[in-house]
Design an enzyme around this catalytic site. Structure first.
Site, mmCIF file in Angstrom:
data_model
loop_
_atom_site.group_PDB
_atom_site.id
_atom_site.type_symbol
_atom_site.label_atom_id
_atom_site.label_comp_id
_atom_site.label_asym_id
_atom_site.label_seq_id
_atom_site.Cartn_x
_atom_site.Cartn_y
_atom_site.Cartn_z
ATOM 1 N N SER A 32 0.811 -1.218 0.000
ATOM 2 C CA SER A 32 0.000 0.000 0.000
ATOM 3 C C SER A 32 0.844 1.268 0.000
ATOM 4 O O SER A 32 0.298 2.365 0.126
ATOM 5 C CB SER A 32 -0.944 0.001 1.200
ATOM 6 O OG SER A 32 -0.197 -0.124 2.384
ATOM 7 N N THR A 77 -1.638 3.614 4.238
ATOM 8 C CA THR A 77 -0.750 4.778 4.205
ATOM 9 C C THR A 77 0.212 4.808 5.380
ATOM 10 O O THR A 77 -0.180 4.507 6.505
ATOM 11 C CB THR A 77 -1.641 6.031 4.316
ATOM 12 O OG1 THR A 77 -2.661 5.931 3.346
ATOM 13 C CG2 THR A 77 -0.839 7.300 4.170
ATOM 14 N N THR A 86 1.573 6.937 0.041
ATOM 15 C CA THR A 86 0.700 5.777 -0.172
ATOM 16 C C THR A 86 0.538 5.474 -1.662
ATOM 17 O O THR A 86 0.728 6.362 -2.500
ATOM 18 C CB THR A 86 -0.692 6.058 0.430
ATOM 19 O OG1 THR A 86 -1.485 4.874 0.380
ATOM 20 C CG2 THR A 86 -1.426 7.158 -0.318
ATOM 21 N N ARG A 108 -8.079 8.704 -9.406
ATOM 22 C CA ARG A 108 -8.598 8.969 -8.054
ATOM 23 C C ARG A 108 -7.505 9.544 -7.145
ATOM 24 O O ARG A 108 -6.383 9.069 -7.142
ATOM 25 C CB ARG A 108 -9.139 7.665 -7.464
ATOM 26 C CG ARG A 108 -9.672 7.763 -6.032
ATOM 27 C CD ARG A 108 -8.646 7.344 -5.013
ATOM 28 N NE ARG A 108 -9.220 7.238 -3.658
ATOM 29 C CZ ARG A 108 -8.500 7.045 -2.555
ATOM 30 N NH1 ARG A 108 -7.190 6.936 -2.638
ATOM 31 N NH2 ARG A 108 -9.071 6.966 -1.385
ATOM 32 N N THR A 130 -4.491 7.695 8.292
ATOM 33 C CA THR A 130 -4.524 6.520 7.423
ATOM 34 C C THR A 130 -5.981 6.071 7.304
ATOM 35 O O THR A 130 -6.807 6.413 8.149
ATOM 36 C CB THR A 130 -3.659 5.403 8.039
ATOM 37 O OG1 THR A 130 -3.694 4.249 7.205
ATOM 38 C CG2 THR A 130 -4.123 4.999 9.424
ATOM 39 N N GLY A 131 -6.272 5.327 6.265
ATOM 40 C CA GLY A 131 -7.631 4.801 6.130
ATOM 41 C C GLY A 131 -8.303 5.330 4.880
ATOM 42 O O GLY A 131 -7.638 5.803 3.955
HETATM 43 N N1 GLY Z 1 -5.496 6.973 2.931
HETATM 44 C C1 GLY Z 1 -5.103 6.521 1.687
HETATM 45 C C2 GLY Z 1 -6.073 6.689 0.624
HETATM 46 O O1 GLY Z 1 -7.272 6.659 0.836
HETATM 47 O O2 GLY Z 1 -5.667 6.853 -0.505
#
Ligand code: GLY
Length: 308
Positions: free
Chosen positions: A67, A169, A187, A197, A220-221
């Site tokens: 990731s 991340t 990330t 995106r 993160t998330g």
């Molecule tokens: N937190 C990483 C993402 O949604 O791209």
């Protein structure tokens, strides 16, 4: 009296740190290796900025980490695109998004900050800039990530996965010996995202914010819910208004919960440090961990969470 922003007093903060610097905090278990690398930089007179950059190089380099950086899971078209941002104690910021072929997006973000009049470069423009700065183009899609993407393509179902292998991340905050802050966030973003995106991680104020007078926050998330709340900026502002890092992270999570009826279906975790060296961490779901170097000791700690 603590430093002020535009003459405003910083309620709840005073001049006397309760923790001696340095403090290093990162998201997830894999943040420990990154923190160790960051500490080595501080020990050889590097700045907080040097430390966050070198620290997050560790997961960016790690093909087992799917990731972040090299080996990151691709978008739905099979293309690895990377997001990263960096911010220092002077309030300078740099960011890249949708960057292909470059292993260390955090270092490109730093060059954007230091060598251009801009804050953010995206896509082809970011790649052209990186190449002009001497970064090498390489294939970031490992066999393991390609195989995972090919398996995903059988159903092509969009489904964020909570705490997937504890990998998401890396956000890192360093408070160095001079009590200067820097932060970094990097990330490959949501696995199998639409091409183009952009998540929270490269967005100053969403995935990362640093205010030398107050502290720093990162997270993160699921990026979409963080983007809608400008969460890192919110956490720093809450600390500015007197909340501890812990209470500020909790309030930022509470706002996401209030704004998203489906909050049980995704994970978000935040970490923050204030100008006393105090640290906070909070997530929606259990399972979020963070790596902390404080008082001369490296630790991996479980975050408190809204759901238990
Ligand atoms: N937190 C990483 C993402 O949604 O791209």
């Amino acid at each position: 009296m603590a430093p002020t922003l535009a003459g405003l007093p910083l309620a709840g903060l005073d001049d006397k740190p309760t923790v001696q610097p340095p403090v290093i905090v990162s998201t997830w278990d894999f943040g420990k290796d990154a923190n160790e690398a960051a500490l080595r930089v501080l020990e050889t007179q590097g700045s907080a900025l040097d430390a966050v950059e070198s620290g997050v190089h560790v997961p960016e380099n790690d093909p087992a980490n799917q990731s972040v950086g090299y080996g990151g899971l691709p978008d739905r078209d099979g293309i690895v695109t990377l997001d990263a941002c960096i911010m220092d104690h002077r309030g300078r910021a740099g960011s890249v998004s949708g960057l292909e072929h470059i292993r260390h997006p955090i270092s490109v973000a730093r060059r954007v900050m230091e060598k251009t009049p801009h804050v953010m470069l995206v896509g082809d423009g970011a790649l052209q800039f990186a190449l002009s700065e001497g970064f090498q183009k390489e294939n970031l899609l490992t066999d393991k990530s390609k195989e995972a993407w090919e398996k995903w393509r059988v159903t092509s179902k969009y489904q964020p996965q909570i705490n997937i292998e504890n990998h998401d991340t890396i956000g890192m905050i360093v408070w160095d010996h001079k009590r200067q802050f820097a932060g970094a966030c990097t990330t490959s973003g949501l696995a199998y995202k639409m091409h183009g995106r952009v998540g929270d991680s490269p967005i100053i104020g969403a995935g990362l914010y640093v205010d030398q007078a107050v502290g720093a926050a990162t997270g993160t998330g699921l990026g979409e819910v963080v983007l809608r709340q400008c969460s890192a900026f919110l956490i720093v502002e809450l600390m500015h208004n007197g909340k501890s890092p812990q209470k500020a992270c909790e309030e930022a999570i509470r706002r996401i919960v209030l704004a998203n009826a489906n909050y049980r279906d995704f994970q978000v975790g935040f970490i923050a440090v204030n100008s006393k060296g105090q640290v906070g961490a909070y997530s929606i779901q259990p399972g979020f961990t963070y790596a902390l170097y404080q008082n001369g000791k490296h630790q991996i700690l479980p975050s408190k969470s809204y759901l238990v």
